[in-house]
Design a protein around this motif. Structure first.
Motif, PDB file in Angstrom:
ATOM      1  N   ALA A  43      -0.756   7.585   8.383  1.00 55.42           N
ATOM      2  CA  ALA A  43      -0.413   7.652   9.799  1.00 55.42           C
ATOM      3  C   ALA A  43      -0.541   6.292  10.470  1.00 55.42           C
ATOM      4  O   ALA A  43       0.209   5.993  11.405  1.00 55.42           O
ATOM      5  CB  ALA A  43      -1.308   8.662  10.507  1.00 55.42           C
ATOM      6  N   ALA A  44      -1.489   5.469  10.020  1.00 54.71           N
ATOM      7  CA  ALA A  44      -1.702   4.155  10.622  1.00 54.71           C
ATOM      8  C   ALA A  44      -2.555   3.316   9.685  1.00 54.71           C
ATOM      9  O   ALA A  44      -3.274   3.844   8.838  1.00 54.71           O
ATOM     10  CB  ALA A  44      -2.402   4.293  11.966  1.00 54.71           C
ATOM     11  N   SER A  45      -2.476   2.011   9.857  1.00 56.06           N
ATOM     12  CA  SER A  45      -3.360   1.114   9.124  1.00 56.06           C
ATOM     13  C   SER A  45      -3.556  -0.168   9.920  1.00 56.06           C
ATOM     14  O   SER A  45      -2.700  -0.569  10.709  1.00 56.06           O
ATOM     15  CB  SER A  45      -2.809   0.801   7.732  1.00 56.06           C
ATOM     16  OG  SER A  45      -1.651   0.015   7.836  1.00 56.06           O
ATOM     17  N   LEU A  60     -14.348  -5.169   8.173  1.00 54.81           N
ATOM     18  CA  LEU A  60     -14.871  -4.391   7.046  1.00 54.81           C
ATOM     19  C   LEU A  60     -13.869  -4.250   5.914  1.00 54.81           C
ATOM     20  O   LEU A  60     -14.224  -3.866   4.814  1.00 54.81           O
ATOM     21  CB  LEU A  60     -15.274  -2.988   7.518  1.00 54.81           C
ATOM     22  CG  LEU A  60     -16.367  -2.927   8.569  1.00 54.81           C
ATOM     23  CD1 LEU A  60     -16.516  -1.497   9.073  1.00 54.81           C
ATOM     24  CD2 LEU A  60     -17.667  -3.447   8.023  1.00 54.81           C
ATOM     25  N   GLY A  61     -12.595  -4.490   6.188  1.00 55.94           N
ATOM     26  CA  GLY A  61     -11.541  -4.337   5.197  1.00 55.94           C
ATOM     27  C   GLY A  61     -10.358  -3.596   5.794  1.00 55.94           C
ATOM     28  O   GLY A  61     -10.224  -3.485   7.012  1.00 55.94           O
ATOM     29  N   GLN A  62      -9.499  -3.072   4.950  1.00 59.74           N
ATOM     30  CA  GLN A  62      -8.308  -2.346   5.381  1.00 59.74           C
ATOM     31  C   GLN A  62      -8.681  -0.929   5.811  1.00 59.74           C
ATOM     32  O   GLN A  62      -9.295  -0.185   5.057  1.00 59.74           O
ATOM     33  CB  GLN A  62      -7.295  -2.285   4.236  1.00 59.74           C
ATOM     34  CG  GLN A  62      -5.995  -1.627   4.583  1.00 59.74           C
ATOM     35  CD  GLN A  62      -5.082  -2.505   5.413  1.00 59.74           C
ATOM     36  OE1 GLN A  62      -5.234  -3.711   5.455  1.00 59.74           O
ATOM     37  NE2 GLN A  62      -4.132  -1.904   6.063  1.00 59.74           N
ATOM     38  N   LYS A  63      -8.315  -0.534   7.034  1.00 63.43           N
ATOM     39  CA  LYS A  63      -8.555   0.814   7.555  1.00 63.43           C
ATOM     40  C   LYS A  63      -7.225   1.566   7.546  1.00 63.43           C
ATOM     41  O   LYS A  63      -6.237   1.087   8.103  1.00 63.43           O
ATOM     42  CB  LYS A  63      -9.092   0.747   8.979  1.00 63.43           C
ATOM     43  CG  LYS A  63      -9.257   2.102   9.631  1.00 63.43           C
ATOM     44  CD  LYS A  63      -9.723   1.943  11.071  1.00 63.43           C
ATOM     45  CE  LYS A  63      -9.765   3.258  11.801  1.00 63.43           C
ATOM     46  NZ  LYS A  63     -10.137   3.085  13.213  1.00 63.43           N
ATOM     47  N   VAL A  64      -7.211   2.732   6.895  1.00 64.76           N
ATOM     48  CA  VAL A  64      -5.993   3.534   6.790  1.00 64.76           C
ATOM     49  C   VAL A  64      -6.296   4.965   7.212  1.00 64.76           C
ATOM     50  O   VAL A  64      -7.263   5.570   6.737  1.00 64.76           O
ATOM     51  CB  VAL A  64      -5.430   3.526   5.351  1.00 64.76           C
ATOM     52  CG1 VAL A  64      -4.143   4.326   5.274  1.00 64.76           C
ATOM     53  CG2 VAL A  64      -5.210   2.107   4.864  1.00 64.76           C
ATOM     54  N   MET A  84       0.842  -1.182   0.000  1.00 63.92           N
ATOM     55  CA  MET A  84       0.000   0.000   0.000  1.00 63.92           C
ATOM     56  C   MET A  84       0.887   1.245   0.000  1.00 63.92           C
ATOM     57  O   MET A  84       1.946   1.275   0.592  1.00 63.92           O
ATOM     58  CB  MET A  84      -0.927  -0.009   1.204  1.00 63.92           C
ATOM     59  CG  MET A  84      -1.702   1.276   1.345  1.00 63.92           C
ATOM     60  SD  MET A  84      -2.967   1.218   2.579  1.00 63.92           S
ATOM     61  CE  MET A  84      -4.356   1.029   1.500  1.00 63.92           C
ATOM     62  N   ALA A  85       0.397   2.272  -0.640  1.00 59.24           N
ATOM     63  CA  ALA A  85       1.138   3.532  -0.745  1.00 59.24           C
ATOM     64  C   ALA A  85       1.267   4.218   0.611  1.00 59.24           C
ATOM     65  O   ALA A  85       0.413   4.094   1.476  1.00 59.24           O
ATOM     66  CB  ALA A  85       0.437   4.453  -1.724  1.00 59.24           C
ATOM     67  N   MET A  86       2.352   4.951   0.777  1.00 60.19           N
ATOM     68  CA  MET A  86       2.588   5.711   2.007  1.00 60.19           C
ATOM     69  C   MET A  86       2.183   7.169   1.850  1.00 60.19           C
ATOM     70  O   MET A  86       2.133   7.901   2.825  1.00 60.19           O
ATOM     71  CB  MET A  86       4.069   5.639   2.387  1.00 60.19           C
ATOM     72  CG  MET A  86       4.554   4.236   2.681  1.00 60.19           C
ATOM     73  SD  MET A  86       3.789   3.520   4.129  1.00 60.19           S
ATOM     74  CE  MET A  86       4.573   4.439   5.409  1.00 60.19           C
ATOM     75  N   PHE A 113      -8.163  12.080   7.759  1.00 56.13           N
ATOM     76  CA  PHE A 113      -9.353  11.327   7.393  1.00 56.13           C
ATOM     77  C   PHE A 113      -9.009   9.849   7.363  1.00 56.13           C
ATOM     78  O   PHE A 113      -7.844   9.462   7.434  1.00 56.13           O
ATOM     79  CB  PHE A 113      -9.914  11.801   6.045  1.00 56.13           C
ATOM     80  CG  PHE A 113      -9.015  11.524   4.873  1.00 56.13           C
ATOM     81  CD1 PHE A 113      -9.190  10.383   4.110  1.00 56.13           C
ATOM     82  CD2 PHE A 113      -8.003  12.408   4.541  1.00 56.13           C
ATOM     83  CE1 PHE A 113      -8.365  10.130   3.028  1.00 56.13           C
ATOM     84  CE2 PHE A 113      -7.175  12.160   3.468  1.00 56.13           C
ATOM     85  CZ  PHE A 113      -7.361  11.012   2.704  1.00 56.13           C
ATOM     86  N   VAL A 114     -10.036   9.032   7.278  1.00 53.43           N
ATOM     87  CA  VAL A 114      -9.877   7.582   7.297  1.00 53.43           C
ATOM     88  C   VAL A 114     -10.467   7.003   6.025  1.00 53.43           C
ATOM     89  O   VAL A 114     -11.516   7.465   5.548  1.00 53.43           O
ATOM     90  CB  VAL A 114     -10.594   6.980   8.531  1.00 53.43           C
ATOM     91  CG1 VAL A 114     -10.556   5.470   8.507  1.00 53.43           C
ATOM     92  CG2 VAL A 114      -9.980   7.510   9.812  1.00 53.43           C
ATOM     93  N   LYS A 115      -9.816   5.992   5.478  1.00 56.16           N
ATOM     94  CA  LYS A 115     -10.371   5.201   4.384  1.00 56.16           C
ATOM     95  C   LYS A 115     -10.508   3.779   4.888  1.00 56.16           C
ATOM     96  O   LYS A 115      -9.577   3.228   5.468  1.00 56.16           O
ATOM     97  CB  LYS A 115      -9.443   5.200   3.174  1.00 56.16           C
ATOM     98  CG  LYS A 115      -9.569   6.378   2.275  1.00 56.16           C
ATOM     99  CD  LYS A 115      -8.794   6.161   1.001  1.00 56.16           C
ATOM    100  CE  LYS A 115      -9.107   7.218  -0.013  1.00 56.16           C
ATOM    101  NZ  LYS A 115      -8.439   6.960  -1.283  1.00 56.16           N
ATOM    102  N   ILE A 116     -11.690   3.212   4.697  1.00 56.30           N
ATOM    103  CA  ILE A 116     -11.928   1.814   5.045  1.00 56.30           C
ATOM    104  C   ILE A 116     -12.323   1.082   3.778  1.00 56.30           C
ATOM    105  O   ILE A 116     -13.376   1.377   3.197  1.00 56.30           O
ATOM    106  CB  ILE A 116     -13.010   1.653   6.122  1.00 56.30           C
ATOM    107  CG1 ILE A 116     -12.574   2.375   7.408  1.00 56.30           C
ATOM    108  CG2 ILE A 116     -13.275   0.183   6.396  1.00 56.30           C
ATOM    109  CD1 ILE A 116     -13.610   2.384   8.494  1.00 56.30           C
ATOM    110  N   ASP A 117     -11.458   0.188   3.354  1.00 59.14           N
ATOM    111  CA  ASP A 117     -11.688  -0.603   2.148  1.00 59.14           C
ATOM    112  C   ASP A 117     -12.040   0.273   0.947  1.00 59.14           C
ATOM    113  O   ASP A 117     -12.973  -0.015   0.194  1.00 59.14           O
ATOM    114  CB  ASP A 117     -12.761  -1.658   2.398  1.00 59.14           C
ATOM    115  CG  ASP A 117     -12.646  -2.837   1.431  1.00 59.14           C
ATOM    116  OD1 ASP A 117     -11.537  -3.090   0.939  1.00 59.14           O
ATOM    117  OD2 ASP A 117     -13.671  -3.492   1.189  1.00 59.14           O
TER     118      ASP A 117
END
Length: 55
Positions: free
Chosen positions: A21-23, A28-32, A1-3, A43-47
């Motif tokens: 910052a974290a993952s 539900l999937g990958q939380k970043v 995954m990209a940084m 902000f957060v991205k989930i899947d």
């Protein structure tokens, strides 16, 4: 995954390079978590679903 992720920051009002910052992996999937290096906006991205105000 990209940084790094390039997108518009609503707090700064211009395009910025956000840094991961974290993952973690959830049911539900990958939380970043992403954060702007110039302000406290994050902000957060989930899947692939973005919780940020500007996409």
């Amino acid at each position: 995954m990209a940084m790094e992720l390039d997108r518009s920051c609503p707090s700064c009002g211009e395009s910025k390079t956000f840094y991961r910052a974290a993952s973690t992996t959830l049911h539900l999937g990958q939380k970043v978590k992403w954060h702007c290096p110039d302000c406290d906006y994050g902000f957060v991205k989930i899947d692939g679903i973005d919780t940020g105000a500007s996409a």
